[in-house]
Design a protein around this motif. Structure first.
Motif, mmCIF file in Angstrom:
data_model
loop_
_atom_site.group_PDB
_atom_site.id
_atom_site.type_symbol
_atom_site.label_atom_id
_atom_site.label_comp_id
_atom_site.label_asym_id
_atom_site.label_seq_id
_atom_site.Cartn_x
_atom_site.Cartn_y
_atom_site.Cartn_z
ATOM 1 N N UNK A 167 5.984 -19.233 -24.485
ATOM 2 C CA UNK A 167 7.077 -18.574 -23.790
ATOM 3 C C UNK A 167 6.504 -17.544 -22.819
ATOM 4 N N UNK A 168 6.971 -17.571 -21.584
ATOM 5 C CA UNK A 168 6.476 -16.658 -20.562
ATOM 6 C C UNK A 168 7.467 -15.520 -20.361
ATOM 7 N N UNK A 169 6.963 -14.309 -20.377
ATOM 8 C CA UNK A 169 7.811 -13.138 -20.165
ATOM 9 C C UNK A 169 8.001 -12.914 -18.669
ATOM 10 N N UNK A 170 9.159 -12.386 -18.262
ATOM 11 C CA UNK A 170 9.372 -12.130 -16.839
ATOM 12 C C UNK A 170 8.424 -11.049 -16.339
ATOM 13 N N UNK A 171 8.036 -11.154 -15.075
ATOM 14 C CA UNK A 171 7.142 -10.170 -14.459
ATOM 15 C C UNK A 171 7.862 -8.875 -14.152
ATOM 16 N N UNK A 172 7.117 -7.885 -13.710
ATOM 17 C CA UNK A 172 7.736 -6.598 -13.402
ATOM 18 C C UNK A 172 8.685 -6.716 -12.211
ATOM 19 N N UNK A 173 9.742 -5.952 -12.256
ATOM 20 C CA UNK A 173 10.739 -5.923 -11.192
ATOM 21 C C UNK A 173 10.743 -4.512 -10.617
ATOM 22 N N UNK A 174 10.430 -4.389 -9.341
ATOM 23 C CA UNK A 174 10.339 -3.076 -8.708
ATOM 24 C C UNK A 174 11.644 -2.319 -8.650
ATOM 25 N N UNK A 175 12.766 -3.027 -8.811
ATOM 26 C CA UNK A 175 14.072 -2.374 -8.746
ATOM 27 C C UNK A 175 14.654 -2.051 -10.115
ATOM 28 N N UNK A 176 14.027 -2.523 -11.165
ATOM 29 C CA UNK A 176 14.569 -2.320 -12.521
ATOM 30 C C UNK A 176 14.219 -0.929 -13.027
ATOM 31 N N UNK A 177 15.226 -0.173 -13.413
ATOM 32 C CA UNK A 177 15.015 1.172 -13.930
ATOM 33 C C UNK A 177 14.447 1.135 -15.335
ATOM 34 N N UNK A 178 13.244 1.663 -15.496
ATOM 35 C CA UNK A 178 12.603 1.635 -16.812
ATOM 36 C C UNK A 178 12.149 3.015 -17.287
ATOM 37 N N UNK A 179 12.046 3.975 -16.373
ATOM 38 C CA UNK A 179 11.533 5.304 -16.735
ATOM 39 C C UNK A 179 12.666 6.311 -16.853
ATOM 40 N N UNK A 180 12.642 7.089 -17.925
ATOM 41 C CA UNK A 180 13.576 8.197 -18.069
ATOM 42 C C UNK A 180 13.222 9.299 -17.090
ATOM 43 N N UNK A 181 14.098 10.267 -16.947
ATOM 44 C CA UNK A 181 13.919 11.308 -15.940
ATOM 45 C C UNK A 181 12.663 12.146 -16.177
ATOM 46 N N UNK A 182 12.368 12.479 -17.429
ATOM 47 C CA UNK A 182 11.192 13.319 -17.689
ATOM 48 C C UNK A 182 9.900 12.551 -17.423
ATOM 49 N N UNK A 183 9.872 11.259 -17.755
ATOM 50 C CA UNK A 183 8.682 10.441 -17.495
ATOM 51 C C UNK A 183 8.502 10.267 -15.989
ATOM 52 N N UNK A 184 9.590 9.984 -15.277
ATOM 53 C CA UNK A 184 9.515 9.824 -13.821
ATOM 54 C C UNK A 184 9.018 11.108 -13.166
ATOM 55 N N UNK A 185 9.537 12.245 -13.614
ATOM 56 C CA UNK A 185 9.117 13.524 -13.050
ATOM 57 C C UNK A 185 7.634 13.752 -13.269
ATOM 58 N N UNK A 186 7.145 13.429 -14.456
ATOM 59 C CA UNK A 186 5.726 13.613 -14.756
ATOM 60 C C UNK A 186 4.859 12.660 -13.940
ATOM 61 N N UNK A 187 5.276 11.400 -13.821
ATOM 62 C CA UNK A 187 4.489 10.418 -13.070
ATOM 63 C C UNK A 187 4.350 10.785 -11.597
ATOM 64 N N UNK A 188 5.396 11.391 -11.045
ATOM 65 C CA UNK A 188 5.398 11.717 -9.623
ATOM 66 C C UNK A 188 4.929 13.150 -9.367
ATOM 67 N N UNK A 189 4.983 13.990 -10.386
ATOM 68 C CA UNK A 189 4.570 15.382 -10.212
ATOM 69 C C UNK A 189 5.657 16.238 -9.589
ATOM 70 N N UNK A 190 6.893 15.927 -9.911
ATOM 71 C CA UNK A 190 8.057 16.653 -9.393
ATOM 72 C C UNK A 190 8.849 17.157 -10.587
ATOM 73 N N UNK A 191 9.480 18.305 -10.440
ATOM 74 C CA UNK A 191 10.297 18.841 -11.516
ATOM 75 C C UNK A 191 11.561 18.030 -11.748
ATOM 76 N N UNK A 192 12.031 18.030 -12.979
ATOM 77 C CA UNK A 192 13.243 17.297 -13.349
ATOM 78 C C UNK A 192 14.436 17.774 -12.527
ATOM 79 N N UNK A 193 14.538 19.082 -12.317
ATOM 80 C CA UNK A 193 15.655 19.625 -11.535
ATOM 81 C C UNK A 193 15.620 19.104 -10.103
ATOM 82 N N UNK A 194 14.414 18.933 -9.554
ATOM 83 C CA UNK A 194 14.308 18.399 -8.198
ATOM 84 C C UNK A 194 14.801 16.958 -8.140
#
Length: 128
Positions: free
Chosen positions: A1-28
């Motif tokens: 069974x083959x799993x689907x590949x990554x989708x650039x439009x699919x939301x997978x990161x919560x706000x705190x993880x996204x903020x950390x990955x990008x280096x921006x504050x959650x409030x921003x």
């Protein structure tokens, strides 16, 4: 069974993880959303989910902020970039059918003309 590949439009990161990955504050992140600079997906419970494309857009916003633009200016730049991308896609779409219905002269058995193109008729000069 083959799993689907990554989708650039699919939301997978919560706000705190996204903020950390990008280096921006959650409030921003919340401010950018409120200003319409990005629209993360939402779960049924209303939790924001950021996609890899959202993270790339956030990095672009950060670059524009570092270049000295304010949020209103960034919104204008992002809109113009979106319009430019759409216009290029429309142009490419219009050119594709033309090339299929009108093949180059060489494929129709015609030889290309040698040398530079012939000049048109001389333009009239200024009145004397």
């Amino acid at each position: 069974m083959r799993l689907p590949g990554p989708d650039g439009d699919r939301g997978v990161y919560g706000i705190s993880v996204a903020a950390e990955l990008v280096g921006i504050g959650v409030q921003n992140l919340r401010l950018y959303e409120a200003r319409g600079l990005l629209q993360p997906e939402r779960t049924e419970g209303g939790t924001r989910r950021y996609s890899p494309n959202d993270l790339e857009r956030l990095r672009h916003i950060s670059d524009l902020l570092e270049a000295g633009l304010n949020l209103a200016g960034i919104a204008m730049v992002l809109d113009l970039e979106t319009q430019n991308t759409q216009l290029r896609a429309d142009r490419d779409q219009q050119q594709r059918p033309n090339t299929a219905s009108n093949p180059p002269a060489s494929s129709r058995g015609l030889a290309p003309m040698p040398g530079p193109p012939m000049p048109g008729p001389p333009m009239p000069g200024p009145p004397t």
